[in-house]
Design a protein around this motif. Structure first.
Motif, PDB file in Angstrom:
ATOM      1  N   ARG A 139      39.915  27.117  32.141  1.00 27.61           N
ATOM      2  CA  ARG A 139      39.111  27.472  30.966  1.00 27.61           C
ATOM      3  C   ARG A 139      38.379  28.795  31.143  1.00 27.61           C
ATOM      4  NH1 ARG A 139      36.060  21.955  30.837  1.00 27.61           N
ATOM      5  NH2 ARG A 139      37.881  20.592  31.009  1.00 27.61           N
ATOM      6  N   MET A 140      38.233  29.250  32.352  1.00 31.74           N
ATOM      7  CA  MET A 140      37.591  30.545  32.604  1.00 31.74           C
ATOM      8  C   MET A 140      38.652  31.630  32.527  1.00 31.74           C
ATOM      9  SD  MET A 140      35.239  29.323  35.818  1.00 31.74           S
ATOM     10  CE  MET A 140      34.332  27.766  35.694  1.00 31.74           C
ATOM     11  N   ASP A 141      38.585  32.453  31.505  1.00 31.64           N
ATOM     12  CA  ASP A 141      39.586  33.499  31.293  1.00 31.64           C
ATOM     13  C   ASP A 141      39.389  34.595  32.334  1.00 31.64           C
ATOM     14  OD1 ASP A 141      41.290  35.482  30.463  1.00 31.64           O
ATOM     15  OD2 ASP A 141      40.603  35.534  28.386  1.00 31.64           O
ATOM     16  N   THR A 142      40.277  34.632  33.307  1.00 34.29           N
ATOM     17  CA  THR A 142      40.218  35.654  34.350  1.00 34.29           C
ATOM     18  C   THR A 142      41.459  36.547  34.281  1.00 34.29           C
ATOM     19  OG1 THR A 142      41.175  34.059  35.923  1.00 34.29           O
ATOM     20  CG2 THR A 142      38.769  34.301  35.928  1.00 34.29           C
ATOM     21  N   SER A 143      41.887  36.838  33.052  1.00 32.18           N
ATOM     22  CA  SER A 143      43.097  37.635  32.842  1.00 32.18           C
ATOM     23  C   SER A 143      42.976  39.000  33.505  1.00 32.18           C
ATOM     24  CB  SER A 143      43.367  37.814  31.349  1.00 32.18           C
ATOM     25  OG  SER A 143      43.621  36.582  30.727  1.00 32.18           O
TER      26      SER A 143
ATOM     27  N   PRO B 266      38.144  40.582  31.631  1.00 32.48           N
ATOM     28  CA  PRO B 266      36.904  39.816  31.777  1.00 32.48           C
ATOM     29  C   PRO B 266      36.423  39.730  33.221  1.00 32.48           C
ATOM     30  CG  PRO B 266      38.779  38.370  31.359  1.00 32.48           C
ATOM     31  CD  PRO B 266      39.255  39.776  31.140  1.00 32.48           C
ATOM     32  N   GLY B 267      37.330  39.927  34.186  1.00 33.89           N
ATOM     33  CA  GLY B 267      36.917  39.860  35.581  1.00 33.89           C
ATOM     34  C   GLY B 267      36.870  38.444  36.118  1.00 33.89           C
ATOM     35  N   GLU B 268      36.647  38.329  37.417  1.00 34.83           N
ATOM     36  CA  GLU B 268      36.697  37.056  38.104  1.00 34.83           C
ATOM     37  C   GLU B 268      35.314  36.503  38.457  1.00 34.83           C
ATOM     38  OE1 GLU B 268      40.430  39.408  38.949  1.00 34.83           O
ATOM     39  OE2 GLU B 268      38.264  39.822  39.010  1.00 34.83           O
ATOM     40  N   ARG B 269      34.247  37.183  38.036  1.00 31.73           N
ATOM     41  CA  ARG B 269      32.898  36.806  38.468  1.00 31.73           C
ATOM     42  C   ARG B 269      32.553  35.359  38.113  1.00 31.73           C
ATOM     43  NH1 ARG B 269      28.795  39.378  41.693  1.00 31.73           N
ATOM     44  NH2 ARG B 269      27.122  37.849  41.631  1.00 31.73           N
TER      45      ARG B 269
ATOM     46  N   GLU C 284      33.797  46.706  42.358  1.00 37.15           N
ATOM     47  CA  GLU C 284      33.673  46.982  40.932  1.00 37.15           C
ATOM     48  C   GLU C 284      33.047  45.773  40.249  1.00 37.15           C
ATOM     49  OE1 GLU C 284      37.227  48.312  39.066  1.00 37.15           O
ATOM     50  OE2 GLU C 284      37.871  49.500  40.803  1.00 37.15           O
ATOM     51  N   THR C 285      32.152  46.035  39.329  1.00 37.75           N
ATOM     52  CA  THR C 285      31.445  44.958  38.645  1.00 37.75           C
ATOM     53  C   THR C 285      32.430  43.975  38.016  1.00 37.75           C
ATOM     54  OG1 THR C 285      29.591  46.432  38.173  1.00 37.75           O
ATOM     55  CG2 THR C 285      29.770  44.417  36.854  1.00 37.75           C
ATOM     56  N   GLY C 286      32.255  42.707  38.346  1.00 45.21           N
ATOM     57  CA  GLY C 286      33.082  41.660  37.763  1.00 45.21           C
ATOM     58  C   GLY C 286      34.330  41.329  38.547  1.00 45.21           C
TER      59      GLY C 286
ATOM     60  N   ASP D 110      42.317  35.356  39.704  1.00 45.48           N
ATOM     61  CA  ASP D 110      42.797  36.024  38.496  1.00 45.48           C
ATOM     62  C   ASP D 110      44.129  35.433  38.044  1.00 45.48           C
ATOM     63  OD1 ASP D 110      44.048  37.144  40.806  1.00 45.48           O
ATOM     64  OD2 ASP D 110      44.693  38.871  39.629  1.00 45.48           O
ATOM     65  N   VAL D 111      44.461  35.682  36.792  1.00 48.11           N
ATOM     66  CA  VAL D 111      45.735  35.251  36.209  1.00 48.11           C
ATOM     67  C   VAL D 111      46.297  36.399  35.385  1.00 48.11           C
ATOM     68  CG1 VAL D 111      45.068  32.813  36.106  1.00 48.11           C
ATOM     69  CG2 VAL D 111      44.621  34.300  34.131  1.00 48.11           C
ATOM     70  N   VAL D 112      47.584  36.320  35.082  1.00 43.34           N
ATOM     71  CA  VAL D 112      48.157  37.301  34.163  1.00 43.34           C
ATOM     72  C   VAL D 112      47.749  36.929  32.739  1.00 43.34           C
ATOM     73  CG1 VAL D 112      50.098  37.858  35.664  1.00 43.34           C
ATOM     74  CG2 VAL D 112      50.339  36.024  33.972  1.00 43.34           C
ATOM     75  N   PRO D 113      47.744  37.894  31.822  1.00 43.92           N
ATOM     76  CA  PRO D 113      47.349  37.591  30.437  1.00 43.92           C
ATOM     77  C   PRO D 113      48.302  36.605  29.762  1.00 43.92           C
ATOM     78  CG  PRO D 113      47.264  39.957  30.868  1.00 43.92           C
ATOM     79  CD  PRO D 113      47.965  39.335  32.042  1.00 43.92           C
ATOM     80  N   ALA D 114      47.832  36.021  28.673  1.00 47.34           N
ATOM     81  CA  ALA D 114      48.639  35.086  27.888  1.00 47.34           C
ATOM     82  C   ALA D 114      48.320  35.267  26.411  1.00 47.34           C
ATOM     83  CB  ALA D 114      48.362  33.652  28.313  1.00 47.34           C
TER      84      ALA D 114
END
Length: 437
Positions: A24-28, A36-39, A62-64, A87-91
């Protein structure tokens, strides 16, 4: 979130919930573009570890773009690094049956981007570590946990940053376990669990051709688009020869035994076909590959441009880098230049030793009739960076999969999902593995 499955207990008790929450956390990861980053995911992982008394640190340049490192246990042995990426690839949601960032549990699967690459293993690792920490089952061997940013764009803002900035903290780790391995494929009715023991090198390249600009209506024998197109066509059509590394020789020998034959370079492709849908990936690890992926040239239909560019995703086998680049240079020709966007070396770890024995025993304890064998991974993982510190690396994210699931198509694919049963199986196997490391 709908779910008709029963809740597991012990080390598998939390794995589905943690996997869903991470999805559910968008880390694209959009590569060079901002994302959005992985923070958020890193802070969530830090909170899960803190709840069971494991302190962690967050690290970013780098921030995030945040990675996490933690140490667990106080034994005297050489630490083992367990790593996963956040992280994940975009969808594109419109292409999916279930929203890619819902983490929905439906029809016995957890759905969403990252379900197999690789928030499933993140969840297995976290659920097992949390259960063991709560019950006082700390491994004899010290464990270093790393959850990284940016793996999907080469790891330059994640694992590479950790290797460069925290080398002193990681230098005593002699072995590392991460993705992609431990999943099953069905060959002649037998489940074969594939342990990653090698990985192709990666060459993301920009090809550039330069020529003479001019009017599109006139003769132009120095056309950059023509020169580049020829190179791209030659690369895309090239048939790379079969080359077997030690890892693939072991795997193909195992498959040949099931098929009642002997493995040779000549029948390697036939043996790979025994893996069914998984042959899409495994067929790429008995040869070098180079796929054209992007083209860019010109700005108006009646103008011949000065420059044309293309991008190539090249992957080369351990021991065959020189052959790969010599062939590529010949295919490009002298008028097309090559620049690297990312150039990372292949690696191959001998499939032997106590860690290999522990992986095999932990799988066979849960699936006694299975076959366990090594394989060479076609893609890239953070192991490329951690290997620079001298670690022996393996991919071991165990999943017992249905024979009819086209698992390898789910990596970066639409409707990515992982069976609930496979997640719980993986947590049990990994718990057994930590008893033996």
């Amino acid at each position: 979130m709908s779910d008709s499955t029963q809740t597991a207990h012990g080390p598998a008790g939390e794995v589905v919930d943690i996997c869903s929450r991470l999805i559910r956390m968008d880390t694209s990861n959009y590569g060079e573009a901002e994302g959005p980053g992985e923070r958020q995911a890193a802070e969530y992982v830090a909170g899960l570890l803190d709840e069971v008394g494991i302190a962690s640190t967050l690290h970013e340049r780098e921030t995030g773009r945040t990675s996490l490192v933690a140490r667990w246990g106080s034994g005297d042995g050489e630490p083992l690094l367990l790593h996963g990426h956040l992280d994940v690839v975009p969808a594109a949601a419109e292409d999916w049956q279930v929203h890619p960032f819902s983490g929905e549990v439906q029809d016995g699967y957890v759905w969403g981007r990252g379900a197999v690459d690789m928030k499933d293993f993140d969840a297995m690792l976290l659920s097992v570590v949390r259960d063991r920490a709560r019950t006082g089952r700390v491994p004899d061997r010290p464990i270093v946990l790393a959850f990284t940013a940016d793996e999907e764009a080469g790891g330059h803002k994640g694992a590479q940053v950790l290797v460069e900035d925290l080398a002193d903290e990681l230098a005593d780790c002699t072995e590392a376990v991460g993705e992609v391995g431990g999943f099953s494929a069905t060959v002649r009715g037998r489940r074969v669990y594939l342990i990653e023991a090698a990985e192709k090198g990666m060459a993301w390249m920009r090809l550039t051709a330069r020529g003479r600009a001019g009017h599109g209506s006139m003769i132009n024998r120095d056309n950059a688009v023509t020169e580049l197109a020829g190179a791209v066509a030659r690369i895309g059509a090239h048939e790379w020869p079969v080359r077997l590394t030690p890892t693939m020789e072991v795997l193909l020998a195992s498959v040949a035994s099931l098929a009642g034959t002997t493995a040779t370079p000549e029948n390697a492709e036939e043996l790979i076909e025994e893996f069914g849908d998984a042959s899409r990936m495994l067929g790429a690890v008995i040869r070098n590959t180079a796929n054209p992926t992007q083209l860019d040239a010109g700005y108006k239909v009646n103008v011949v441009p000065t420059e044309a560019t293309a991008h190539i995703d090249g992957r080369f086998l351990p021991g065959y880098e020189d052959e790969f680049f010599a062939t590529l240079a010949e295919l490009c020709g002298e008028n097309v230049s090559i620049d690297f966007l990312s150039h990372q070396q292949p690696w191959e770890t001998p499939y032997e030793g106590s860690l290999v024995d522990a992986m095999s025993r932990s799988i066979l304890a849960e699936d006694p009739e299975a076959v366990v064998a090594p394989y060479l991974m076609s893609g890239g993982t953070d192991a490329k960076h951690f290997n620079l510190l001298g670690m022996r690396s393996y991919g071991f994210a165990p999943l017992r999969l249905p024979a009819d699931l086209d698992f390898t198509s789910l990596f970066h694919g639409v409707d990515e999902r992982v069976p609930v049963d496979a997640l719980e199986f993986g947590a049990r196997v990994f718990d057994r593995f930590l008893d033996q490391v």
